[in-house]
Scaffold this motif. Structure first.
Motif, mmCIF file in Angstrom:
data_model
loop_
_atom_site.group_PDB
_atom_site.id
_atom_site.type_symbol
_atom_site.label_atom_id
_atom_site.label_comp_id
_atom_site.label_asym_id
_atom_site.label_seq_id
_atom_site.Cartn_x
_atom_site.Cartn_y
_atom_site.Cartn_z
ATOM 1 N N PHE A 234 0.798 -1.221 0.000
ATOM 2 C CA PHE A 234 0.000 0.000 0.000
ATOM 3 C C PHE A 234 0.836 1.278 0.000
ATOM 4 O O PHE A 234 0.465 2.270 -0.624
ATOM 5 N N LEU A 235 1.962 1.296 0.696
ATOM 6 C CA LEU A 235 2.676 2.548 0.913
ATOM 7 C C LEU A 235 3.702 2.883 -0.159
ATOM 8 O O LEU A 235 4.187 4.016 -0.223
ATOM 9 N N ASN A 236 4.054 1.943 -0.998
ATOM 10 C CA ASN A 236 5.020 2.230 -2.058
ATOM 11 C C ASN A 236 4.327 2.860 -3.262
ATOM 12 O O ASN A 236 3.134 2.642 -3.499
ATOM 13 N N ARG A 237 5.062 3.635 -4.023
ATOM 14 C CA ARG A 237 4.566 4.108 -5.303
ATOM 15 C C ARG A 237 4.437 2.919 -6.256
ATOM 16 O O ARG A 237 5.139 1.911 -6.111
ATOM 17 N N SER A 238 3.574 3.035 -7.239
ATOM 18 C CA SER A 238 3.332 1.903 -8.140
ATOM 19 C C SER A 238 4.599 1.461 -8.860
ATOM 20 O O SER A 238 4.860 0.263 -9.011
ATOM 21 N N LEU A 239 5.403 2.430 -9.344
ATOM 22 C CA LEU A 239 6.617 2.105 -10.098
ATOM 23 C C LEU A 239 7.875 2.395 -9.284
ATOM 24 O O LEU A 239 8.948 2.596 -9.844
ATOM 25 N N GLU A 240 7.745 2.375 -7.952
ATOM 26 C CA GLU A 240 8.883 2.748 -7.105
ATOM 27 C C GLU A 240 10.019 1.747 -7.169
ATOM 28 O O GLU A 240 11.197 2.134 -7.168
ATOM 29 N N PHE A 241 9.705 0.466 -7.204
ATOM 30 C CA PHE A 241 10.734 -0.577 -7.203
ATOM 31 C C PHE A 241 10.693 -1.330 -8.528
ATOM 32 O O PHE A 241 9.722 -2.031 -8.820
ATOM 33 N N VAL A 242 11.748 -1.168 -9.327
ATOM 34 C CA VAL A 242 11.812 -1.825 -10.631
ATOM 35 C C VAL A 242 12.772 -3.003 -10.548
ATOM 36 O O VAL A 242 13.815 -2.938 -9.896
ATOM 37 N N ALA A 243 12.420 -4.091 -11.228
ATOM 38 C CA ALA A 243 13.257 -5.285 -11.225
ATOM 39 C C ALA A 243 12.879 -6.156 -12.408
ATOM 40 O O ALA A 243 11.774 -6.055 -12.947
ATOM 41 N N ASP A 244 13.799 -7.013 -12.811
ATOM 42 C CA ASP A 244 13.440 -8.056 -13.775
ATOM 43 C C ASP A 244 13.467 -9.434 -13.120
ATOM 44 O O ASP A 244 13.165 -10.438 -13.762
ATOM 45 N N GLU A 245 13.811 -9.467 -11.837
ATOM 46 C CA GLU A 245 13.719 -10.689 -11.029
ATOM 47 C C GLU A 245 13.256 -10.281 -9.647
ATOM 48 O O GLU A 245 13.842 -9.405 -9.018
ATOM 49 N N GLN A 246 12.182 -10.886 -9.152
ATOM 50 C CA GLN A 246 11.562 -10.404 -7.920
ATOM 51 C C GLN A 246 10.993 -11.549 -7.089
ATOM 52 O O GLN A 246 10.492 -12.536 -7.630
ATOM 53 N N TYR A 247 11.056 -11.364 -5.757
ATOM 54 C CA TYR A 247 10.506 -12.320 -4.794
ATOM 55 C C TYR A 247 9.630 -11.545 -3.810
ATOM 56 O O TYR A 247 10.059 -10.519 -3.274
ATOM 57 N N THR A 248 8.430 -12.014 -3.576
ATOM 58 C CA THR A 248 7.544 -11.354 -2.616
ATOM 59 C C THR A 248 6.971 -12.388 -1.652
ATOM 60 O O THR A 248 6.768 -13.550 -2.003
ATOM 61 N N LEU A 249 6.708 -11.933 -0.437
ATOM 62 C CA LEU A 249 6.087 -12.765 0.595
ATOM 63 C C LEU A 249 5.015 -11.928 1.275
ATOM 64 O O LEU A 249 5.279 -10.808 1.732
ATOM 65 N N ARG A 250 3.803 -12.479 1.344
ATOM 66 C CA ARG A 250 2.683 -11.805 2.002
ATOM 67 C C ARG A 250 2.113 -12.730 3.066
ATOM 68 O O ARG A 250 1.805 -13.883 2.785
ATOM 69 N N MET A 251 1.964 -12.210 4.292
ATOM 70 C CA MET A 251 1.387 -12.995 5.386
ATOM 71 C C MET A 251 0.302 -12.158 6.064
ATOM 72 O O MET A 251 0.535 -10.998 6.405
ATOM 73 N N THR A 252 -0.864 -12.747 6.229
ATOM 74 C CA THR A 252 -2.000 -12.059 6.845
ATOM 75 C C THR A 252 -2.588 -12.939 7.933
ATOM 76 O O THR A 252 -2.952 -14.093 7.681
ATOM 77 N N PHE A 253 -2.677 -12.398 9.147
ATOM 78 C CA PHE A 253 -3.255 -13.122 10.282
ATOM 79 C C PHE A 253 -4.586 -12.484 10.656
ATOM 80 O O PHE A 253 -4.686 -11.260 10.798
ATOM 81 N N VAL A 254 -5.619 -13.320 10.812
ATOM 82 C CA VAL A 254 -6.928 -12.881 11.281
ATOM 83 C C VAL A 254 -7.258 -13.682 12.533
ATOM 84 O O VAL A 254 -7.219 -14.918 12.521
ATOM 85 N N GLY A 255 -7.548 -12.972 13.634
ATOM 86 C CA GLY A 255 -7.811 -13.635 14.904
ATOM 87 C C GLY A 255 -9.119 -14.398 14.920
ATOM 88 O O GLY A 255 -10.023 -14.143 14.125
ATOM 89 N N ASP A 256 -9.209 -15.346 15.851
ATOM 90 C CA ASP A 256 -10.424 -16.149 15.995
ATOM 91 C C ASP A 256 -10.957 -16.058 17.418
ATOM 92 O O ASP A 256 -12.093 -15.640 17.640
ATOM 93 N N ASP A 257 -10.121 -16.439 18.386
ATOM 94 C CA ASP A 257 -10.571 -16.450 19.781
ATOM 95 C C ASP A 257 -9.623 -15.605 20.624
ATOM 96 O O ASP A 257 -9.126 -16.048 21.657
ATOM 97 N N LEU A 258 -9.383 -14.370 20.171
ATOM 98 C CA LEU A 258 -8.480 -13.481 20.883
ATOM 99 C C LEU A 258 -9.277 -12.398 21.613
ATOM 100 O O LEU A 258 -10.371 -12.652 22.087
ATOM 101 N N LEU A 259 -8.767 -11.176 21.686
ATOM 102 C CA LEU A 259 -9.370 -10.143 22.514
ATOM 103 C C LEU A 259 -10.774 -9.768 22.050
ATOM 104 O O LEU A 259 -11.701 -9.658 22.865
#
Length: 533
Positions: free
Chosen positions: A414-439
């Motif tokens: 979300f916070l980067n500009r669309s064309l801020e990071f240019v590459a011809d080889e790229q690796y990305t990792l996305r992790m999202t946690f949603v609570g179930d029985d927490l606060l």
């Protein structure tokens, strides 16, 4: 759902196995009585006897029944549907079409939600109706029982982005009442800032007879499409349809293009979870706003292009372990959310073919998996690898937000500009946690409304080879936009904390940028609201 059906079936048939001599074959398909779509993984068994089977992921079944049981009742059970029985005396010689009625508890849940809304006054009732309206996404044009076209998608009708400002879009799609094999759909959109009309049209032939629409599982479709719309290389994967959500804030002003393309593709999904798409596409990219396609022509001279033409052929493979869906009109609701999904694609750009100007190869791989953390919540993990093998201008390079979206959380940076990071080889990792029985689950009103905690972390890292760096190899390359940078020795990382599933529709989160905070005009943190549909 599938696991519950299996346990129910095993419980019923675990009473011993008598020996019979002659058998009859019982076969057919289980469908939803309301939507006429297949019901996967229903349990079928002879009442009181250890004889039965499970329907497969498209509702089909076949099993042998001893002749001595021909007067017994065939029982059919599936989570979310009413228990049903049929007499084998009447049906065993036929190919059965078993139509299960949905359970009434879904209507009861909706009635409870309406009751809560009414207790909140007129505004609560209005808000509840708005949420239902948006969730339905499509409106029948005419009588809902006989209409041949639908209007939608509601979720994309009003959108906002910094290039178009307020964008209004209206679309239509035919259904099986017009033809169970031939479908048409399209949309028209208009932006009030750029004052441009955009549109897309499709004609689809399905080799399988469909209950309502062409994208029911399993697909076996030949599609012809033409699109003329806004396209941001830094925000959208070239393979993916341009389909903005209800609330969209993207940092792409002066970094996007207008793209029109014609494409023919063939898409096939198999019951074993393997799917593939073959495509041939011709595209034209025109720079938007202050974005320019400038290349060094001679010493001290710059040549400006007003368009980039490409022609490419591509293959996309997807493998989803035990893929199955509950299908309701235009919705495909996946059943096996925790099983992994893999994508592999390869695109070949062809020079001097249908006007194409660039020869290149591009490969993408994505692995996606949801993990259930018992008593805590769920964790969605998506890893992507992208590689452009040849020399290409920057609109054809890879960027962090180019991704394959499927059935689990796979949110964009979300916070980067669309064309801020240019590459011809790229690796990305996305992790999202949603609570179930927490606060929040301990707070009665939050638990009643199913509001949950949200945490996420996203990272991207890449490399740019000298052949694609216009400062090193300027021949044939456009100059990079002023906002573009190469990765240093660390990945770009951002994370979020917030709450999700507000009204079953919205999430509110704070996003923080951990690295590359010294880039000019870097957005280091922001609150945002997004749609979770």
């Amino acid at each position: 759902m599938k696991k519950g059906s299996i346990l129910f079936f095993l419980l019923l048939v675990s009473t011993g196995i008598p020996v019979f001599t002659q058998n009859m074959l019982v076969r057919g398909v289980v469908v939803d009585a309301e939507y006429h779509t297949p019901v996967p993984y229903a349990a079928l068994f002879i009442q009181g006897f250890p004889v039965g089977t499970l329907a497969d992921n498209v509702g089909e079944f076949s099993f042998a029944v001893p002749d001595s049981l021909s007067g017994k009742q065939l029982m059919i059970a599936r989570d979310g549907f009413q228990l049903m029985s049929l007499s084998l005396d009447e049906h065993y010689t036929e190919e059965l079409i078993v139509a299960l009625q949905p359970q009434e508890h879904m209507d009861e849940i909706r009635a409870l939600q309406d009751s809560i809304a009414e207790s909140s006054g007129k505004f609560g009732v209005f808000l509840s109706k708005v949420v239902q309206f948006v969730e339905n996404d499509w409106i029948p044009l005419g009588d809902a029982e006989t209409n041949r076209f639908d209007l939608g998608r509601i979720q994309t009708f009003p959108t906002y982005n910094p290039i178009e400002g307020i964008r209004l879009r209206a679309g239509f799609a035919s259904n099986s009442r017009l033809s169970p094999h031939f479908f048409v759909n399209g949309y028209v959109a208009y932006g009030f800032i750029d004052k441009k009309i955009k549109y897309r049209g499709e004609a689809v032939y399905s080799f399988n007879k469909k209950a309502y629409h062409e994208d029911e599982f399993p697909k076996n479709n030949l599609r012809l499409a033409y699109e003329n719309d806004l396209y941001s290389p830094g925000d959208m994967h070239p393979f993916v349809m341009n389909d903005l959500l209800l609330i969209t804030i993207r940092r792409a002003k002066n970094e996007a293009t207008y793209r029109n393309f014609a494409e023919i593709n063939y898409e096939r999904e198999h019951k074993n979870g393997l799917a593939y798409t073959l495509k041939v596409r011709r595209s034209r990219f025109v720079p938007q706003g202050k974005l320019q396609f400038n290349r060094d022509f001679e010493e001290g001279k710059v040549l400006t292009s007003n368009k980039l033409n490409t022609a490419d052929v591509g293959l996309l493979l997807r493998y989803s372990v035990r893929e199955a869906y509950d299908q309701q009109k235009r919705k495909r609701i996946p059943l096996a959310m925790t099983l992994p999904v893999f994508f592999l694609s390869h695109t070949i750009g062809i020079n001097n073919f249908m006007g194409g100007e660039v020869a290149y190869h591009r490969t993408d791989f994505s692995a996606q998996k949801r993990f259930l953390l018992r008593g805590i919540g769920r964790l969605d993990v998506v890893g992507d690898v992208m590689k452009v093998w040849d020399k290409v201008p920057f609109p054809l390079l890879v960027y962090p937000n180019q991704r394959f979206r499927h059935r689990i959380e796979n949110n964009f940076f979300f916070l980067n500009r669309s064309l801020e990071f240019v590459a011809d080889e790229q690796y990305t990792l996305r992790m999202t946690f949603v609570g179930d029985d927490l606060l929040l689950a301990k707070i009665p009103i939050a638990d009643l409304l199913q509001i949950r905690e949200l945490l996420s972390l996203r990272a991207a890292y890449g490399r740019l080879s000298d052949k694609n760096n216009p400062e090193v190899s300027p021949d044939g390359l456009y100059r990079f936009p002023a906002v573009s940078h190469q990765y240093d020795n660390v990945p770009y990382i951002e994370g979020t904390i917030g709450i999700t599933n507000i009204l079953g529709l919205l999430r509110v989160e704070y996003v923080h940028r951990f690295t590359y905070r010294d880039h000019p005009n870097a957005l280091r943190g922001a609150f945002r609201v997004d749609v979770t549909l």
